[in-house]
Design an enzyme around this catalytic site. Structure first.
Site, PDB file in Angstrom:
ATOM      1  N   MET A 186      -6.948   0.972  -8.738  1.00 55.43           N
ATOM      2  CA  MET A 186      -6.519   0.203  -7.573  1.00 55.43           C
ATOM      3  C   MET A 186      -6.737  -1.284  -7.829  1.00 55.43           C
ATOM      4  O   MET A 186      -7.795  -1.699  -8.310  1.00 55.43           O
ATOM      5  CB  MET A 186      -7.299   0.631  -6.327  1.00 55.43           C
ATOM      6  CG  MET A 186      -6.933  -0.197  -5.093  1.00 55.43           C
ATOM      7  SD  MET A 186      -7.698   0.417  -3.601  1.00 55.43           S
ATOM      8  CE  MET A 186      -7.479  -0.987  -2.509  1.00 55.43           C
ATOM      9  N   CYS A 227       0.791  -1.241   0.000  1.00 52.50           N
ATOM     10  CA  CYS A 227       0.000   0.000   0.000  1.00 52.50           C
ATOM     11  C   CYS A 227       0.817   1.281   0.000  1.00 52.50           C
ATOM     12  O   CYS A 227       0.377   2.303  -0.550  1.00 52.50           O
ATOM     13  CB  CYS A 227      -0.931   0.031   1.217  1.00 52.50           C
ATOM     14  SG  CYS A 227      -1.828  -1.499   1.524  1.00 52.50           S
ATOM     15  N   HIS A 233       0.681   7.094 -16.688  1.00 55.21           N
ATOM     16  CA  HIS A 233       1.738   6.226 -16.161  1.00 55.21           C
ATOM     17  C   HIS A 233       2.455   5.576 -17.335  1.00 55.21           C
ATOM     18  O   HIS A 233       2.049   4.512 -17.805  1.00 55.21           O
ATOM     19  CB  HIS A 233       1.159   5.171 -15.227  1.00 55.21           C
ATOM     20  CG  HIS A 233       2.211   4.334 -14.526  1.00 55.21           C
ATOM     21  ND1 HIS A 233       2.958   3.379 -15.184  1.00 55.21           N
ATOM     22  CD2 HIS A 233       2.637   4.324 -13.233  1.00 55.21           C
ATOM     23  CE1 HIS A 233       3.790   2.810 -14.323  1.00 55.21           C
ATOM     24  NE2 HIS A 233       3.622   3.374 -13.141  1.00 55.21           N
TER      25      HIS A 233
END
Length: 538
Positions: A88, A47, A366
């Site tokens: 996520m 995380c 990204h």
């Protein structure tokens, strides 16, 4: 994961991991010391990279108790289990129900700040494994080491050295946990890798088998590395960047002795002080004796001149938050970095040492190692995937010959889901694109291949694993010949981590031509020849 660092003297007070990462909040669920210790380890591993060591957020949202307690235990468990289409991962195949419950309780506690590290602390961890007088003068094996694939075995805490000719695993070199990237010496012989646990290792590919020669812990949470390649300073320095403490460390590239540590704390583009200002990415510049230090939370690119490390010159170039991954254009002059939480790409002229432009792309760009190619309409272009949506955006990169397209969007292509990486080669007709951040296997196990001329997409099913294996297809690398594309199957599911593989495709036909099986959590791969020739730029 920090036991070795602890034993080498970083924390003289034997600071327990649970105390280092969090403490009970008055309104938070009760947790025992043992549960806190287990949960803090899970948070670090899974995380902290997106949500921050202090849980203040970055690429992912903040996870402070005033927000997480309001969401409640059941909702937190649901989000962690199922993931989101905004980028996520789903963790129901990675963590068991007890671990999901545990981490949901943990992020409702009040975080505490981990210890700092001085240069003396860092030096205490320095270790020479193989003295320089024992290094070979020539390769000790007859393998084609320039076609080695230096491969991250993420959860294994090792680099797999794979022979690109025979498609066989040569060895596994023990390194730090969850290495993010590998960078080579200017001749390709030595490879430097930075583990998430702060362990910076140097690997010699000429040894039989290749092995680590020296290492040092530059922090307790780290991400990237770069090696000086310019002029008389070639292979003199290596730099490692810390998430915590937020600093960078310059070391002797031969011995790995740490020489200098510099804090990256400071002010962001809005003038607000940032205590947790993490080093996101590090690069050596081809046209000057400088490192690029990308400071995530401040939105600054520091161009650090290493020609005199006792009197460092640092140009602090403001762009946008939060800086993440980047790459160079095909000339090596312009550096392109994702300010992903601002949904922008920032463009730095490393010769003039200044920002030249910023571009709005899609949701959370990204690019990973990025891709450059020639577009029939815009000329030289570069592109990025996105964590927040299934989209590839590409823009012009040639302000000299194609000024009308420079730093402007040339085109977009929609994919089926968000991804981490795209890749191409100067001799290839294709751009390979992953969709690894989508939570569903019927998307994240497939990749897309874009035709550079027509922009048409061809889907390929790579990660042909059962759902319980929680395996995604990601990251691409070409072999030395430039005709083969290697794609990782990252099997993350409980009990299936050794079921990872690399699938090899003929780039022209897009047909599978080979596999390397039984790898533990393979992710990034780096071909010695291609990286040496700087094909990551073109």
């Amino acid at each position: 994961m920090h036991k070795r660092a602890l034993s080498k003297g970083i924390f003289a007070l034997s600071f327990p991991l649970a105390a280092m990462m969090g403490t009970a909040h008055a309104a938070a669920p009760e947790m025992s010391a043992e549960e806190m210790d287990r949960a803090s380890a899970i948070y670090f591993q899974r995380c902290a990279g997106c949500h921050g060591t202090l849980r203040k957020g970055a690429t992912g949202p903040g996870l402070l108790p005033e927000d997480t307690q309001e969401m409640g235990q059941r909702r937190l468990e649901s989000i962690i289990s199922l993931g989101t289409e905004g980028g996520m991962n789903n963790f129901d195949g990675i963590l068991d129900e007890e671990e999901i419950t545990l981490i949901s309780k943990y992020i409702q506690q009040t975080p505490e700040e981990p210890p700092e590290m001085s240069l003396a602390d860092i030096r205490d961890t320095w270790e020479i494994v193989v003295p320089q007088d024992q290094w070979p003068d020539e390769p000790q094996h007859d393998l084609n080491w320039e076609n080695f694939m230096v491969t991250i075995l993420r959860d294994r805490g090792a680099m797999g050295i794979i022979d690109g000719d025979t498609k066989e695993l040569v060895t596994e070199a023990e390194t730090g946990y969850a290495v993010h990237v590998a960078k080579s010496s200017s001749d390709g012989r030595f490879w430097y890798v930075q583990g998430r646990d702060g362990r910076l290792s140097k690997i010699d590919l000429w040894m039989d088998p290749p092995q680590v020669t020296a290492e040092v812990f530059i922090g307790i949470d780290a991400r990237d590395v770069a090696v000086s390649h310019y002029g008389e300073w070639a292979d003199k320095y290596v730099i490692g960047g810390g998430y915590w403490p937020p600093h960078f460390v310059i070391a002797d590239a031969h011995t790995m002795e740490p020489l200098k540590v510099v804090s990256t704390r400071g002010y962001n583009t809005e003038g607000e002080y940032v205590h947790e200002a993490r080093v996101a990415a590090l690069y050596d510049t081809p046209h000057a004796p400088t490192f690029l230090v990308n400071v995530k939370e401040t939105g600054q690119v520091w161009q650090v001149d290493y020609s005199d490390i006792d009197n460092l010159r640092m140009d602090q170039i403001a762009s946008a938050e939060y800086l993440h991954d980047g790459f160079f254009d095909s000339t090596g002059r312009y550096f392109m970095i994702a300010a992903n939480f601002s949904h922008k790409m920032a463009f730095i002229d490393t010769v003039e040492r200044k920002l030249v432009s910023m571009l709005n792309t899609g949701e959370i760009p990204h690019p990973g190692p990025g891709a450059n190619w020639i577009d029939p309409e815009c000329g030289p272009v570069a592109g990025t995937t996105h964590l927040g949506e299934g989209l590839v955006t590409f823009w012009g990169t040639d302000p000299e010959n194609n000024p009308d397209h420079a730093w402007e969007i040339c085109g977009t292509v929609e994919t089926d889901g968000p991804g981490l990486f795209l890749r191409s080669h100067p001799d290839s007709p294709h751009v390979w694109i992953d969709q690894s951040m989508h939570p569903e296997a019927d998307v994240n196990q497939w990749v897309m291949v874009m035709d550079k001329e027509t922009r048409e997409l061809t889907p390929i099913h790579v990660a042909d694993r059962p759902r319980e294996h929680d395996a995604v297809a990601l990251h691409f690398e070409y072999d030395k010949s430039g005709t083969e594309v290697w794609v990782s199957i990252w099997a993350r599911g409980r009990g299936h981590q050794d079921d990872g593989a690399i699938v090899i495709y003929d780039d022209k036909t897009m047909e599978e031509i080979g596999r390397v099986e039984n790898l533990n959590t393979p992710t990034g791969k780096f071909n010695v020849y291609n990286r040496l020739k700087k094909y990551e730029r073109g």
